[in-house]
Design an enzyme around this catalytic site. Structure first.
Site, short mmCIF file in Angstrom:
data_model
loop_
_atom_site.label_atom_id
_atom_site.label_comp_id
_atom_site.label_asym_id
_atom_site.label_seq_id
_atom_site.Cartn_x
_atom_site.Cartn_y
_atom_site.Cartn_z
N ARG A 171 0.79 -1.27 0.30
CA ARG A 171 0.12 -0.20 -0.21
C ARG A 171 0.72 1.44 -0.12
O ARG A 171 0.69 2.50 -0.59
CB ARG A 171 -0.56 0.07 1.24
CG ARG A 171 -1.98 -0.63 0.97
CD ARG A 171 -2.27 -1.60 0.29
NE ARG A 171 -3.92 -2.48 0.19
CZ ARG A 171 -4.02 -3.45 -0.84
NH1 ARG A 171 -2.89 -4.39 -1.04
NH2 ARG A 171 -4.87 -3.80 -1.34
N ARG A 175 19.93 24.53 -13.19
CA ARG A 175 20.72 25.73 -13.30
C ARG A 175 19.97 26.62 -14.79
O ARG A 175 20.30 25.85 -15.51
CB ARG A 175 22.03 25.76 -12.89
CG ARG A 175 22.79 25.36 -11.39
CD ARG A 175 23.89 25.35 -11.57
NE ARG A 175 24.48 26.77 -11.77
CZ ARG A 175 25.96 27.40 -11.73
NH1 ARG A 175 26.75 25.93 -11.06
NH2 ARG A 175 26.60 28.36 -11.50
N HIS A 176 19.93 27.86 -14.84
CA HIS A 176 20.05 28.90 -16.01
C HIS A 176 21.50 28.49 -16.81
O HIS A 176 22.23 27.91 -16.36
CB HIS A 176 19.99 30.38 -15.59
CG HIS A 176 20.71 30.86 -14.29
ND1 HIS A 176 22.48 30.89 -14.28
CD2 HIS A 176 20.98 30.53 -13.20
CE1 HIS A 176 22.88 31.15 -13.92
NE2 HIS A 176 22.67 31.15 -12.70
N ASN A 229 28.14 35.52 -14.44
CA ASN A 229 29.17 33.65 -14.70
C ASN A 229 30.13 33.87 -15.16
O ASN A 229 31.78 33.39 -15.25
CB ASN A 229 28.04 32.64 -15.12
CG ASN A 229 26.85 32.06 -13.90
OD1 ASN A 229 25.64 31.31 -13.77
ND2 ASN A 229 26.85 32.28 -12.75
N ARG A 238 18.11 35.69 -15.44
CA ARG A 238 18.26 34.28 -15.76
C ARG A 238 17.99 33.27 -15.62
O ARG A 238 17.90 32.63 -17.16
CB ARG A 238 19.49 34.28 -15.44
CG ARG A 238 19.98 33.86 -14.06
CD ARG A 238 21.73 34.02 -13.65
NE ARG A 238 21.88 34.37 -11.93
CZ ARG A 238 21.67 35.14 -11.35
NH1 ARG A 238 21.26 36.12 -11.45
NH2 ARG A 238 21.76 34.49 -10.08
N GLU A 288 18.05 32.85 -5.86
CA GLU A 288 19.68 32.74 -5.17
C GLU A 288 19.71 33.07 -3.58
O GLU A 288 19.21 34.11 -4.02
CB GLU A 288 20.88 32.90 -6.30
CG GLU A 288 22.47 32.72 -6.08
CD GLU A 288 22.47 31.32 -6.14
OE1 GLU A 288 22.13 30.32 -4.97
OE2 GLU A 288 23.37 30.99 -6.84
N TYR A 315 23.35 29.08 4.02
CA TYR A 315 22.43 28.23 3.36
C TYR A 315 20.93 27.83 4.40
O TYR A 315 19.90 26.93 3.98
CB TYR A 315 23.05 26.33 3.66
CG TYR A 315 23.94 27.12 2.16
CD1 TYR A 315 23.18 26.40 0.78
CD2 TYR A 315 25.09 27.84 1.89
CE1 TYR A 315 24.33 26.29 -0.73
CE2 TYR A 315 25.70 27.75 0.40
CZ TYR A 315 24.84 26.39 -0.60
OH TYR A 315 25.45 26.89 -1.61
N HIS A 330 18.70 27.68 -9.23
CA HIS A 330 20.30 28.35 -9.20
C HIS A 330 21.31 27.11 -8.67
O HIS A 330 20.44 26.22 -7.82
CB HIS A 330 20.38 30.43 -8.61
CG HIS A 330 19.29 30.91 -8.84
ND1 HIS A 330 19.68 32.06 -10.23
CD2 HIS A 330 18.57 31.53 -8.53
CE1 HIS A 330 19.07 32.53 -10.03
NE2 HIS A 330 17.79 32.19 -9.45
#
Length: 509
Positions: free
Chosen positions: A60, A275-276, A282, A333, A373, A413, A439
């Site tokens: 189940r 990610r973009h 970058n 982005r 981000e 974080y 991001h």
């Protein structure tokens, strides 16, 4: 404020020595040396002990839910939690069982062996709860009779744990057939056994349990009124019908658990994380910002749209269109990366009444602030080399504890984990394949949650550019496939996101 002073109250007199306040949550954040406050929602708020006891017929989805629940409580609430699966005890003590007759209630010898497995698991649960003041145990078994559930309740109460039963039901034959085939392929009990024979035996095993299963909350034996389960705390759930009954459930953590179980899916499908495309920041190694895509980023956007067309919105077996979802952050982005993904209308059959159809906008983009981000605050737009040169002490703090470090006027974080819990809830709620264009800092957290990584490992997960990470959560594991969609004509310069990996603090969580 008026009123009489209590002469017995001890007075503290400031003598000019600084008496600092400890950062809120610092004591809860085991393993971290931090000066900023932390989001308390993702750390234990009490020292209560809990037992969440699953019950229901085999096949189940109990094990799937139990393992996902463990991951949720561990990652987002940092409580010590463990799943105790009685089938694993059975295999460990008596080996793999390939015959349904082993589960016949009239076979006294095997009934005794199954009871022994059950008691061994509860023994270990008691040890775990004694070792952890705020421990959570998840008991994954059929727990098919009143007597067995009452025995568990008595022993858990003796450990000071609050008990909530979770009965998992499902009578949808199509879903059950698919799940039986899943078990036949993945269960150690059927290793080396023909799929058809394994499915037939498993169905026979379920039938034997069904002859003696006693549903929770319905006392069928008037002689056992003293264990009337209407007084128990429980959830009865049938995800196939989206039907849920809660009874006597109270408290912060039990309510969080009930909500998570109610919204999650017990069927399997994939999430796609991307990610973009390479951004202008970058390309020059700067963090944060809200820049647009570089020429290479635009190339990836085209490749991603092709991937969506071939792999996300098309059934792999039939080639028919299937509904898909698209989420982005609110940043330029990610929106630019989604720009070429086709959005058109398709007609979907109602799952209850196939004669009814409704309109679905394929891959309609939804932008979430939650997916923005990790905010670098005062350091937004800088390179890591510039931060190290101009703010060496901040650079050292981040290197020491990347998980808990918060950028000046920015985020950590841990902050991101706190703000992503609602996103995980939304991801669990939907049934369609989902593409998230986000991001690296954000996708690291989502990836770590589903792949069973610790919080301490999260800041170091690699989510490279030009790659789609496909995750498919299952009962015992989460499958991962990485699809490299675009290789630039020359290697990309360092993007400021893959800085040196420092030693992870094993005591942090």
């Amino acid at each position: 404020m008026s009123g009489n002073n209590n002469s017995n109250t001890k007075k503290t007199i400031w003598n000019g020595v600084r008496i600092p306040q400890t950062a809120p949550g610092a004591q809860a954040a085991k393993g971290h040396v931090i000066e900023n406050s932390i989001p308390l929602s993702i750390f234990p708020i009490a020292t209560d002990k809990f037992c969440f006891c699953f019950c229901g017929l085999p096949g189940r989805g109990k094990t799937h839910i139990a393992n996902r629940l463990k991951r949720y409580l561990s990652f987002f609430h940092a409580v010590p939690v463990e799943v105790f699966n009685v089938s694993e005890y059975r295999r460990r003590l008596y080996g793999a069982v390939k015959a349904a007759e082993w589960f016949d209630r009239n076979n006294k010898d095997t009934v005794d062996m199954r009871t022994n497995c059950n008691n061994k698991a509860i023994d270990d649960m008691e040890v775990f709860l004694k070792e952890h003041d705020n421990g959570v145990v998840i008991f994954d078994s059929t727990n098919d009779t009143f007597d067995r559930r009452h025995n568990l309740l008595t022993r858990m109460y003796a450990c000071g744990a609050k008990v909530t039963f979770i009965e998992v039901q499902n009578d949808n034959q199509a879903e059950l057939t698919a799940r039986y085939h899943d078990v036949a392929k993945s269960s150690p009990d059927y290793e080396g056994i023909d799929d058809t024979a394994a499915v037939a035996d498993y169905a026979n095993r379920v039938a034997k349990y069904a002859t003696c299963y006693e549903p929770i909350g319905k006392n069928l034996d008037p002689q056992k009124a003293h264990i009337e389960e209407t007084l128990f705390s429980y959830l009865v759930c049938d995800h196939s019908r989206e039907h849920f009954v809660t009874h006597h459930v109270s408290g912060y953590l039990p309510q969080k658990v009930i909500n998570f179980i109610q919204i999650m899916r017990t069927t399997t499908h994939s999430f796609y994380l991307s990610r973009h495309g390479q951004s202008e920041y970058n390309a020059v190694g700067r963090i944060g910002g809200d820049s647009g895509l570089s020429p290479y980023g635009w190339e990836y956007a085209h490749k991603l749209s092709e991937f969506v067309e071939e792999h996300i919105t098309k059934d792999a077996e039939t080639g028919n269109a299937i509904p898909g979802r698209l989420w982005t952050s609110t940043m330029v982005r990610t929106k630019q990366t989604s720009q070429f993904i086709k959005q058109h209308k398709i007609m979907i059959e109602d799952k209850v009444n196939p004669n009814l159809k409704y309109e679905w906008v394929q891959m309609r983009a939804r932008a979430w602030h939650h997916l923005d981000e990790l905010f670098a605050g005062q350091f937004d737009g800088m390179t890591y080399e510039e931060i190290e040169e101009q703010f060496p002490e901040e650079f050292r703090r981040r290197k020491t504890d990347k998980l808990a470090y918060r950028y000046p006027r920015g985020e950590s974080y841990l902050d991101v984990i706190a703000r992503l819990e609602p996103i995980i809830i939304e991801m669990e709620r939907h049934k369609e394949p989902l593409l998230i264009i986000g991001h690296q800092g954000i996708l690291r957290v989502i990836y770590a949650f589903y792949m069973g990584k610790s919080r301490a490992e999260t800041p170091y997960v690699s989510i490279p550019l030009n790659t789609v990470v496909q995750l498919t959560p299952r009962a015992f594991e989460c499958l991962e496939n990485r699809h490299l969609l675009y290789v630039p004509p020359r290697p990309l310069s360092p993007d400021g996101q893959e800085e040196k990996k420092y030693e992870i603090n094993p005591n942090s969580h």
